[in-house]
Scaffold this active site. Structure first.
Site, PDB file in Angstrom:
ATOM      1  N   ASP A   1      -5.379  -6.978   5.713  1.00  0.00           N
ATOM      2  CA  ASP A   1      -6.569  -6.250   5.285  1.00  0.00           C
ATOM      3  C   ASP A   1      -7.657  -7.238   4.858  1.00  0.00           C
ATOM      4  O   ASP A   1      -8.822  -7.139   5.247  1.00  0.00           O
ATOM      5  CB  ASP A   1      -6.183  -5.332   4.107  1.00  0.00           C
ATOM      6  CG  ASP A   1      -7.250  -4.306   3.807  1.00  0.00           C
ATOM      7  OD1 ASP A   1      -8.251  -4.248   4.545  1.00  0.00           O
ATOM      8  OD2 ASP A   1      -7.098  -3.566   2.820  1.00  0.00           O
TER       9      ASP A   1
ATOM     10  N   TYR B   1       0.820  -1.217   0.000  1.00  0.00           N
ATOM     11  CA  TYR B   1       0.000   0.000   0.000  1.00  0.00           C
ATOM     12  C   TYR B   1       0.855   1.270   0.000  1.00  0.00           C
ATOM     13  O   TYR B   1       0.395   2.324  -0.399  1.00  0.00           O
ATOM     14  CB  TYR B   1      -0.935   0.034   1.223  1.00  0.00           C
ATOM     15  CG  TYR B   1      -2.032  -1.004   1.208  1.00  0.00           C
ATOM     16  CD1 TYR B   1      -2.178  -1.885   0.147  1.00  0.00           C
ATOM     17  CD2 TYR B   1      -2.933  -1.098   2.253  1.00  0.00           C
ATOM     18  CE1 TYR B   1      -3.169  -2.841   0.141  1.00  0.00           C
ATOM     19  CE2 TYR B   1      -3.945  -2.051   2.253  1.00  0.00           C
ATOM     20  CZ  TYR B   1      -4.044  -2.924   1.191  1.00  0.00           C
ATOM     21  OH  TYR B   1      -5.046  -3.878   1.191  1.00  0.00           O
TER      22      TYR B   1
ATOM     23  N   LYS C   1       3.605 -15.457   2.352  1.00  0.00           N
ATOM     24  CA  LYS C   1       3.541 -16.181   1.076  1.00  0.00           C
ATOM     25  C   LYS C   1       4.986 -16.465   0.685  1.00  0.00           C
ATOM     26  O   LYS C   1       5.478 -16.050  -0.372  1.00  0.00           O
ATOM     27  CB  LYS C   1       2.798 -15.295   0.043  1.00  0.00           C
ATOM     28  CG  LYS C   1       2.445 -15.989  -1.255  1.00  0.00           C
ATOM     29  CD  LYS C   1       1.347 -17.029  -1.116  1.00  0.00           C
ATOM     30  CE  LYS C   1       1.135 -17.730  -2.459  1.00  0.00           C
ATOM     31  NZ  LYS C   1       0.342 -18.958  -2.334  1.00  0.00           N
TER      32      LYS C   1
ATOM     33  N   ASP D   1     -11.170  -8.950   7.438  1.00  0.00           N
ATOM     34  CA  ASP D   1     -12.586  -8.857   7.046  1.00  0.00           C
ATOM     35  C   ASP D   1     -13.227 -10.243   7.002  1.00  0.00           C
ATOM     36  O   ASP D   1     -14.378 -10.428   7.395  1.00  0.00           O
ATOM     37  CB  ASP D   1     -12.732  -8.175   5.675  1.00  0.00           C
ATOM     38  CG  ASP D   1     -12.951  -6.679   5.821  1.00  0.00           C
ATOM     39  OD1 ASP D   1     -12.510  -6.133   6.852  1.00  0.00           O
ATOM     40  OD2 ASP D   1     -13.564  -6.066   4.937  1.00  0.00           O
TER      41      ASP D   1
ATOM     42  N   ASP E   1      -2.812 -18.358   1.709  1.00  0.00           N
ATOM     43  CA  ASP E   1      -3.955 -19.060   1.104  1.00  0.00           C
ATOM     44  C   ASP E   1      -4.462 -20.157   2.041  1.00  0.00           C
ATOM     45  O   ASP E   1      -5.674 -20.329   2.224  1.00  0.00           O
ATOM     46  CB  ASP E   1      -3.599 -19.626  -0.287  1.00  0.00           C
ATOM     47  CG  ASP E   1      -2.183 -20.167  -0.367  1.00  0.00           C
ATOM     48  OD1 ASP E   1      -1.409 -19.936   0.579  1.00  0.00           O
ATOM     49  OD2 ASP E   1      -1.841 -20.827  -1.359  1.00  0.00           O
TER      50      ASP E   1
END
Ligand code: NAD
Length: 356
Positions: A243, A141, A186, A247, A219
């Site tokens: 992020d 970001y 990852k 959620d 994942d």
């Protein structure tokens, strides 16, 4: 103790839920003999209207001088025009940057009485009590960005120092809980993730040898979170993965209105807010769920004011209110009477007790 709290109610349901958070703070002050100075300040869309700035200088300097910041929510359709020069959300980003809050804490606890409110099966979510620690000021970001007609690039970059400091925050929190830390990355594909894994392993081995550390690919973590969420205690993630996963995890609890969050930096001062937005669709009707804000007040008491007993008393009062069926419309079973925002706040305050 004496403490000063900057109060940024913001827009939409922000002022409605913050009013209940403040009543809880007053009740805690009275019950435990503290003096909290609560300073209301313009912020977000409301501050664009009144000061032509979502984060007026007066608000920022008061936040800097405060022990903690309690925030409602910002935004709304009246400030969302594509050509708008000023946006409420910009105030949030500037505030986080100015206060150096690099660690975002999001606890997700499924209250016993609400296991049925989740879209997942009650037996899967029952007893879930996990805490996300998300890095908030680095990663993709904030990396270099480029775009032309044929190509776009977002650079993801992390320094070892950034990974070390967020690992320390997660490590300390895991020590105060069930001592299990899951770091999400990852590392099979990304260099930043390989550095993340290496630094995290080193910091935990040296500084938190009492913790059980595991590394999980993002994942697999996304899958595991809805398959067996009870397996997790503290989850540590970089910015983008956090992020998305936070959620996903919010849905375990059943409603956005239930969940608190904290943004912390190097010192004790933090920014505390419910995870939901300004909910323009229900604003002004007095029906918003205030529990996420009240639980954010509990985080504020614990992390910025070091008042652990007071935080626990407030959390227990919320648990008791939910257990007794005090539900706003977002979590009330069909056919039952839902409480107003004010009544839900009252239900918590009337159940507040000093421990012992
Ligand atoms: P939202 O979280 O405001 O609302 C999503 C849905 O959840 C709505 O149906 C809403 O009614 C419901 N909801 C949210 N909080 C609730 C509560 N406490 N009680 C009962 N129901 C609740 O998300 P959105 O609609 O995507 O965004 C609305 C505005 O909020 C936008 O302007 C967005 O930019 C802003 N926003 C702000 C923040 C923040 O201030 N940190 C976070 C997210 C969104």
């Amino acid at each position: 103790m004496k403490a000063r709290v900057a109060v940024l109610a913001g827009d939409g349901i922000g002022p409605e839920v913050i009013a209940e958070g403040l009543r809880c703070l007053h009740a805690i002050a009275e019950l435990f003999g503290h003096e909290f100075e609560l300073i209301p300040l313009p912020f977000g869309g409301a501050a664009i209207d009144s000061h032509a700035d979502p984060l007026p200088e007066r608000t920022l300097s008061a936040c800097r001088a405060a022990d903690a910041v309690l925030l409602g929510a910002v935004g709304g359709p009246q400030w969302a025009a594509p050509q708008a020069a000023l946006r409420p959300e910009e105030g949030l980003l500037r505030l986080r940057a100015a206060l150096g809050t690099f660690a975002n804490l999001r606890p997700v606890k499924v209250h016993a009485a609400l296991a049925d409110a989740s879209t997942l099966k009650a037996e899967v979510v029952h007893g879930v009590d996990l805490l996300f620690v998300r890095e908030l000021t680095g990663g993709i970001y904030f990396g270099d960005k480029h775009r032309d007609a044929h190509r776009a690039t977002d650079v993801c970059s992390y320094t070892a120092a950034e990974i070390e400091r967020i690992t320390r925050v997660a490590g300390r929190l895991a020590q105060s809980r069930r001592r299990r830390l899951t770091s999400i990355d990852k590392a099979n594909v990304l260099e930043t993730s390989r550095l993340w894994r290496e630094v995290c392993t080193r910091v935990v081995a040296r500084e938190f040898p009492d913790l059980t550390l595991e590394h999980v690919l993002v994942d697999a973590a996304a899958m595991h979170l809805i398959r067996a969420p009870r397996d997790f205690d503290v989850l540590l993630t970089e910015n983008l993965f956090g992020d998305i996963l936070t959620d996903e995890a919010a849905m375990l609890a059943g409603s956005l209105g239930l969940l608190p969050s904290a943004c912390l930096g190097e010192g004790r001062r933090g920014i505390y807010e419910p995870i939901h937005g300004s909910a323009p669709d229900i604003a002004g009707r007095g029906i918003a769920n205030p529990y996420g804000t009240i639980l954010s007040v509990a985080l504020l008491l614990r992390h910025s004011l070091e008042l652990g007993a007071e935080a626990a008393a407030l959390e227990q009062a919320v648990e008791a209110a939910l257990g007794d069926g005090a539900r706003t419309s977002d979590i009330a079973p069909a056919g039952t009477r839902a409480l107003s925002t004010r009544e839900a706040g009252e239900a918590v305050i009337s159940r507040l007790q000093r421990p012992g």
